[in-house]
Enzyme design. Structure first.
Site, PDB file in Angstrom:
ATOM      1  N   SER A 132       0.826  -1.209   0.000  1.00 48.56           N
ATOM      2  CA  SER A 132       0.000   0.000   0.000  1.00 48.56           C
ATOM      3  C   SER A 132       0.857   1.255   0.000  1.00 48.56           C
ATOM      4  O   SER A 132       1.951   1.282   0.585  1.00 48.56           O
ATOM      5  CB  SER A 132      -0.899  -0.002   1.244  1.00 48.56           C
ATOM      6  OG  SER A 132      -1.499   1.262   1.460  1.00 48.56           O
ATOM      7  N   GLU A 134       0.254   3.666   1.732  1.00 47.35           N
ATOM      8  CA  GLU A 134       0.311   4.128   3.118  1.00 47.35           C
ATOM      9  C   GLU A 134       1.669   3.830   3.761  1.00 47.35           C
ATOM     10  O   GLU A 134       2.014   4.423   4.782  1.00 47.35           O
ATOM     11  CB  GLU A 134      -0.809   3.488   3.941  1.00 47.35           C
ATOM     12  CG  GLU A 134      -2.204   4.023   3.631  1.00 47.35           C
ATOM     13  CD  GLU A 134      -2.457   5.429   4.159  1.00 47.35           C
ATOM     14  OE1 GLU A 134      -1.816   5.811   5.167  1.00 47.35           O
ATOM     15  OE2 GLU A 134      -3.282   6.151   3.573  1.00 47.35           O
ATOM     16  N   TYR A 155      -2.257   0.229  10.461  1.00 42.21           N
ATOM     17  CA  TYR A 155      -2.452  -0.448   9.179  1.00 42.21           C
ATOM     18  C   TYR A 155      -1.167  -0.398   8.351  1.00 42.21           C
ATOM     19  O   TYR A 155      -0.709  -1.421   7.823  1.00 42.21           O
ATOM     20  CB  TYR A 155      -3.588   0.214   8.405  1.00 42.21           C
ATOM     21  CG  TYR A 155      -3.653  -0.203   6.949  1.00 42.21           C
ATOM     22  CD1 TYR A 155      -4.168  -1.437   6.587  1.00 42.21           C
ATOM     23  CD2 TYR A 155      -3.189   0.641   5.941  1.00 42.21           C
ATOM     24  CE1 TYR A 155      -4.218  -1.828   5.242  1.00 42.21           C
ATOM     25  CE2 TYR A 155      -3.237   0.266   4.607  1.00 42.21           C
ATOM     26  CZ  TYR A 155      -3.749  -0.968   4.268  1.00 42.21           C
ATOM     27  OH  TYR A 155      -3.793  -1.344   2.945  1.00 42.21           O
TER      28      TYR A 155
END
Length: 356
Positions: A132, A134, A155
């Site tokens: 990801s 992120e 996460y």
């Protein structure tokens, strides 16, 4: 015929990937969690009951969970997949602050459980890990495969473990394992608690008279948003390369949530300022302000070039949610899909209600 196993097959990406692989002639197996309620709505249109159709089906579902390594080993041993796409995760960033331990167990340790099951089973399966954007956190944009990771949520930290354990199994055991570092990718099948779908779903409900206001958090977060069906094409392509490599996939342009609101509400001639309210509960303890992909590597080696632009993505999602509540849509979304896709991806399969 190639055989693929998809974890997270009932999610946005999993459902599109299953469609793509079936179109390519794969036998597709999906891992699903046992539930007392149906949770397969996104793949109902491609699932065929093996009791009918003279047993001629190419999509099979298996009960299992990425938190249980023994069941993963059983499924892998029985399926013997050529390719494994690991998409299952607790994938909501804001929720990960409320459930950090669970997020770590599913999103982080779930990856090593699958890799270890592949290794123990002696499989030569090619493995795709859904990484990801992120991971980059507050690293300076644009972000590439060489940008330092600075995760800013439970996460992202769990995904960072998944990224490095995939690399470790590639280097330590010679496994064909790749990380697809995908930037935000959306669609009408996006979960309704994710901000893009939350906006388009609320807009449709407002126009239908079912909702008065939309409550959001930080409107200045800037993200690189693309169209999910294009991204699953890249997942498959990554596993067809001669050597396993990690790739960043994104559009190369970033927009704020406020800009998404401008596009969505402006498309139907409404002013979002009349309907949007700010709720501090939706702010993250640690924000990620700016994510934008540098996709030079993917463009060179995978011929990656996004077909759907930001404003087109928004219109596809708005049209689908308007249709979902029974309203006539302006129609740009259907036209965009018909013009830019053929074969496996159709407008008719985009209007998906998660209710039964």
């Amino acid at each position: 015929m190639k055989t693929a196993l998809i974890t997270g097959i009932t999610g946005q990406d999993g459902s599109y990937l299953a469609e793509l692989l079936l179109h390519k002639g794969y036998e597709v197996h999906g891992l699903i969690r046992r539930s007392s309620t149906f949770n397969t709505r996104r793949i109902d249109h491609i699932y065929r009951d093996p009791h009918g159709n003279n047993g001629k089906v190419n999509l099979f579902l298996h009960y299992g969970d990425v938190t249980a390594g023994d069941t993963l080993l059983d499924v892998l041993y029985n399926v013997k997949p050529d390719e494994v796409y690991h998409l299952a995760a607790q994938s909501h960033v804001r929720v990960s602050f409320d459930m950090p331990e669970y997020t770590g167990d599913v999103t982080g340790l779930g990856t090593v459980r699958i890799l270890e099951a592949i290794r123990k089973a002696g499989m030569k399966s090619r493995f795709y890990q859904a990484s990801s954007s992120e991971l980059f956190g507050d690293s300076k944009p644009p972000q590439s495969e060489d940008t330092p990771f600075r995760p800013r949520s439970p996460y992202a930290a769990a995904k960072l473990y998944g990224y490095w354990i995939a690399n470790n199994y590639r280097e330590g055991y010679g496994m064909y394992a790749v990380n697809g570092i995908l930037f935000n990718h959306e669609s009408p099948r996006r979960g309704e608690t994710f901000v893009t779908r939350k906006i388009t779903r609320a807009l449709a409900n407002i126009m239908a008279g079912n909702q008065k206001h939309l409550y959001l958090g930080n409107l200045e977060s800037r993200r690189d948003w693309g169209y999910a069906p294009e991204y699953v094409e890249m997942m498959n392509l990554m596993l067809q390369q001669e050597q396993p490599e990690d790739f960043v996939i994104g559009t190369g342009e970033a927009h704020t949530i406020a800009e998404f609101l401008d596009e969505a509400f402006g498309y139907v001639n409404l002013d979002w300022h009349d309907y949007v309210r700010i709720d501090p509960r939706y702010f993250r303890p640690t924000e990620v302000d700016y994510l934008e992909a540098d996709t030079k590597k993917a463009k060179k080696l995978l011929n990656w070039e996004p077909r759907v632009k930001f404003h087109e993505l928004v219109r596809i999602m708005v049209d689908a949610d308007l249709a979902l509540v029974g309203l006539d849509a302006p129609g740009d979304g259907k036209r965009i899909i018909e013009e830019k896709f053929s074969g496996w991806h159709r407008w008719e399969d985009q209007v998906v209600s998660m209710e039964r």
